[in-house]
Scaffold this active site. Structure first.
Site, PDB file in Angstrom:
ATOM      1  N   CYS A  66      -0.745  11.414   6.136  1.00  0.00           N
ATOM      2  CA  CYS A  66      -1.433  10.403   5.360  1.00  0.00           C
ATOM      3  C   CYS A  66      -1.010  10.567   3.912  1.00  0.00           C
ATOM      4  CB  CYS A  66      -2.929  10.573   5.474  1.00  0.00           C
ATOM      5  SG  CYS A  66      -3.453  12.207   4.967  1.00  0.00           S
ATOM      6  N   CYS A  73      -2.414  13.449   1.983  1.00  0.00           N
ATOM      7  CA  CYS A  73      -1.901  14.781   2.281  1.00  0.00           C
ATOM      8  C   CYS A  73      -0.957  15.236   1.182  1.00  0.00           C
ATOM      9  CB  CYS A  73      -1.100  14.790   3.581  1.00  0.00           C
ATOM     10  SG  CYS A  73      -2.001  14.220   4.989  1.00  0.00           S
ATOM     11  N   CYS A  78     -10.662   7.082   4.692  1.00  0.00           N
ATOM     12  CA  CYS A  78      -9.429   7.218   5.482  1.00  0.00           C
ATOM     13  C   CYS A  78      -8.750   5.895   5.743  1.00  0.00           C
ATOM     14  CB  CYS A  78      -9.718   7.887   6.819  1.00  0.00           C
ATOM     15  SG  CYS A  78     -10.533   9.450   6.639  1.00  0.00           S
ATOM     16  N   ASP A 131      25.115 -15.238  -7.213  1.00  0.00           N
ATOM     17  CA  ASP A 131      26.505 -15.120  -7.563  1.00  0.00           C
ATOM     18  C   ASP A 131      27.252 -16.015  -6.578  1.00  0.00           C
ATOM     19  OD1 ASP A 131      28.288 -13.888  -9.245  1.00  0.00           O
ATOM     20  OD2 ASP A 131      28.805 -12.340  -7.801  1.00  0.00           O
ATOM     21  N   ASP A 138      27.204  -9.599  -5.088  1.00  0.00           N
ATOM     22  CA  ASP A 138      27.898  -8.586  -4.292  1.00  0.00           C
ATOM     23  C   ASP A 138      28.087  -7.292  -5.074  1.00  0.00           C
ATOM     24  OD1 ASP A 138      29.779  -9.376  -6.083  1.00  0.00           O
ATOM     25  OD2 ASP A 138      31.310  -9.904  -4.616  1.00  0.00           O
ATOM     26  N   ASP A 168     -15.459   4.163  10.087  1.00  0.00           N
ATOM     27  CA  ASP A 168     -14.181   4.546   9.503  1.00  0.00           C
ATOM     28  C   ASP A 168     -13.099   4.710  10.557  1.00  0.00           C
ATOM     29  OD1 ASP A 168     -13.025   5.006   6.922  1.00  0.00           O
ATOM     30  OD2 ASP A 168     -12.564   7.015   7.653  1.00  0.00           O
TER      31      ASP A 168
END
Ligand code: ADP
Ligand code: MG
Length: 728
Positions: free
Chosen positions: A19, A22, A383, A425, A622, A708
């Site tokens: 997560c 963490c 969470c 371009d 490019d 949750d």
């Protein structure tokens, strides 16, 4: 290697980080260790890199990480490196990257084999046993549930303490621990045990979306065959594909997968690129054309010269890029992170008020209000909220990459959907980028001289026009005179000294400044321009030697691609260095606004002007001489045919040169942002509902945590919808 610093590095492989919070947790905790100078955590790769001043800190790093509840599976200490290796960029050193990919591609651990998974199962089993024991011997029920709860809670509580010691008192684990202990105190042991179990399930689910997204992109590496048929002195032998060196010649039989990026040396075949790029129609390819590792050879035997080592081929680069992209945080994610920093302590405050104010001031019953306060603590678990954005972004980045839309991070992904003007371009972007020489006109010199001089000048140039001229000279088997003093002038042309005279080849405008053209010559050139041909003038000494006209086909979907953009309200503009008449002829065919005869710095200036006027600018090019404009734009998108795409310089890349893909990127971005908003609404909405039902006493402890866990499930499923698009 010279030892220039005492600095040292520790690289760790860490399991269980899935997560966003963490990473922050580990970073904050490791920074507290004396001697640590920098920490980089890569959640997608499961790696932690620590820079320190050379003292022995391996054990403390290892301990700190495991105290937080993660498992260190590998630790590698490198001390006294040169400064170069001390970059903390989260990237494994180059030579390591390939083995790293193999590691990931191998069928990893299943969820029940991870520590988190085993803990969840143990906690669930303990809960079930406690339930049965309680039914059998009702007197022991409270104790049975208390023990069951301990199974899950002890590791959580330990993590919460290490987090608190590392400076993060308001961790999710702390909320859980207080709520569970509090519930025991007021005699709700059964609920406490259920809450811990549900919380563990929620945690287990948190990483699902991101892991699936990662696996989807890792799957690409499985497309590359393990072995290759290497040609050596006329002998063909089977070798490991990852031992192929650049320049080796390999054979690919009909029906085989190509084992390396390369250029066809001989043979012709139709190639199925669908697995790699998502391009569904097979493409006919012959000598000099580029093939990609992982694509499937159709009907012909090919001999291919390897152009990239296994760790550097297109697939490996794409995988690396997407992993890096998934690490970088999107602005929305940063916002959510900041939000959760205030949200969690805020909830703790509200929970305390609810638990203590009514009993103290209004004579409410203690246990009833404390119960409500504890439930509110659980509602404080952010969470689902924390994963709402990264789950969607990770899924989208993978989904995009699997169909050839590369974006270098959540920030780019967010931005692309908001662009209001797209500057294109011309050469290689709206056109195929393979101009053909159509006319060679002699003015002062004969045709052969015009082509010979031009080709000699272009020999070192990678400009598409240069390649066209060289190809033509090659067809006519002209031998090229040597040049000296050559230099290329971006967006203008090339000059050099040939056979003792100064020769120039380039745009008519620039040529006019060197040697004026007669009106007759000018009108010949104009006529070619009106046909949409690009004309480069060859000047030898002080006279106009001749002209070379080239035509570059428009990409088949150029018109449709631009229309798709205007349909969603994005203005499309063509910015080109080409001659005004040629550019206008093309603009008319495409139905877009044109600005022509621009130098690279003009393109950059125009991008800046748009920005000043309040437009959000995407520049699509490019990368050959439009890099400044790509960099200046809000989003720079490189367009190309795979291997040589300017992946490194742009924010995003379109791998197989479909103009329609620009609109597809915009669409993917918009869908992602909608998905994120839905996720946030679900995560916060469920909280709001349960906050109300808790306060009025309709729901209790375990529904609070279920809100949750449930939100995590919904957010995960929703985010995975984005991944689906790519898989069908
Ligand atoms: P674009 O905007 O289409 O990418 P460039 O900026 O690359 O075009 O080039 C602008 C013009 O300058 C070309 O149309 C051509 O006339 C001339 N030119 C630039 N580079 C070269 C070259 N290497 N050889 C011949 N002509 C060139
Ligand atoms: Mg160009």
């Amino acid at each position: 290697m010279t030892v220039t610093t005492r600095a040292a590095k520790i690289s760790l492989q860490v399991e269980g980080m899935d997560c966003a919070s963490c990473a922050t947790k580990i970073e904050t905790a490791l920074h507290r260790i004396d001697g640590v100078t920098d920490v980089a955590v890569s959640v997608p790769r499961g790696t932690v890199t620590v820079l320190h001043d050379g003292k022995e800190i391996d054990d403390r790093v290892r301990k700190q990480i495991s105290d937080l509840g993660y498992q260190v599976t590998r630790l590698e200490a490198v001390s006294g490196d040169g400064p170069k290796d001390n970059r903390v960029d989260g990237k494994p050193p180059h030579e390591e990257s390939h083995s790293h990919i193999d590691e990931r591609a191998a069928p990893g651990q299943r969820w029940w084999q991870t520590r988190k998974g085993m803990l969840t199962i143990a906690s669930g089993a303990a809960l079930a046993i406690a339930f049965l024991v309680g039914k059998a011997v009702p007197a022991t029920e409270q104790w049975a549930f208390l023990l069951a709860m301990m199974v899950g809670l002890i590791p959580i509580a330990r993590r919460s303490l290490s987090a608190a010691r590392a400076g993060m008192p308001f961790s999710i684990e702390m909320l859980m621990t207080i709520a569970a202990v509090g519930a025991i105190i007021i005699g709700a042991a059964e609920e406490a045990a259920a809450v811990v179990f549900l919380f563990l399930i929620g945690e287990l689910l948190e990483g699902v979306a991101a892991n699936r997204a990662r696996a989807s992109i890792q799957d690409l590496t499985k497309l590359i065959p393990k072995t290759a048929r290497l040609e050596d002195n006329g002998q063909v032998s089977e070798v490991q594909a990852d031992t192929l060196a650049v320049g080796a010649i390999i054979q690919i039989r009909p029906g085989d997968r190509i084992s390396a990026d390369g250029v066809i040396v001989s043979g012709e075949s139709s190639i199925d690129e669908a697995p790699v790029t998502g391009e569904s129609t097979p493409i006919r390819k012959g000598p000099e054309e580029i093939v990609f590792a992982g694509t499937v050879n159709g009907d012909g035997l090919l001999r291919v010269r390897v152009t990239a080592a296994a760790s550097d081929n297109t697939i490996a680069r794409v995988v690396r890029l997407v992993e890096e992209a998934q690490e970088s945080k999107a602005p929305t994610e940063r916002f959510i992170d900041r939000f959760s920093r205030y949200y969690t302590p805020g909830v703790v405050a509200v929970a305390a008020l609810v638990a203590f104010v009514p009993p103290l001031l209004f004579g409410g019953g203690w246990s009833g209000w404390i119960y409500k306060g504890l439930a509110i603590l659980l509602i404080g678990c952010p969470c689902a909220l924390v994963i709402s954005t990264p789950a969607a972004i990770a899924a989208s980045l993978s989904a995009g990459a699997r169909r050839g839309l590369l974006m270098k991070g959540g920030a780019v992904l967010e931005q692309i959907g908001k662009i209001t003007v797209a500057c294109f371009d011309k050469t290689g972007t709206l056109t195929v980028g393979k101009p053909q020489v159509t006319d060679i006109i002699s003015f002062g010199r004969n045709e052969a001289d015009v082509l010979r001089f031009a080709a000699a000048l272009e020999a070192g140039s990678s400009h598409p026009l240069a390649k066209a001229i060289l190809r033509k000279a090659g067809e006519r088997q002209l031998s090229l005179p040597p040049t000296s003093d050559a230099n290329a002038i971006g967006g203008v042309g090339v000059r050099a000294v040939v056979e003792g005279i100064e020769v120039f080849v380039g745009s008519p405008k620039a040529a006019g400044e060197r040697a004026p053209m007669t009106s007759e010559q000018s009108s010949q050139v104009s006529a070619l321009n009106h046909e949409g041909k690009t004309v480069s003038i060859v000047v030898a000494g002080h006279e106009v030697a001749g002209a070379i006209a080239m035509r570059d086909e428009l990409r088949p979907d150029a018109r449709a691609g631009l229309k798709a953009l205007t349909e969603v309200g994005i203005k499309a503009v063509l910015l080109t260095g080409d001659n005004r008449r040629t550019a206008n002829a093309i603009g008319e065919q495409l139905g877009i606004e044109v600005q022509s005869e621009l130098l690279p710095e003009d393109k950059q200036r125009i991008v800046g002007q748009f920005q000043k006027e309040g437009w959000l600018v995407a520049k699509i090019g490019d990368g050959i001489n439009d890099a400044p404009a790509l960099a200046a734009a809000d989003v720079g998108i490189a367009m190309g045919g795979g291997a040589d795409v300017a992946l490194e310089t742009a924010d995003a890349a379109i791998l197989h040169g479909r103009v329609l893909d620009v609109a597809a990127m915009v669409d993917l971005s918009k869908r992602t942002m909608i998905n994120i908003r839905q996720n946030i609404a679900v995560a916060l909405g469920l909280k709001a509902v349960f906050l109300v039902t808790t306060v009025i006493g309709v729901t209790g402890l375990w529904p609070a945590i279920l809100a949750d866990t449930g939100a995590t499930v919904l957010v995960t499923l929703n985010a995975l919808r984005l991944l689906k698009v790519a898989e069908n």
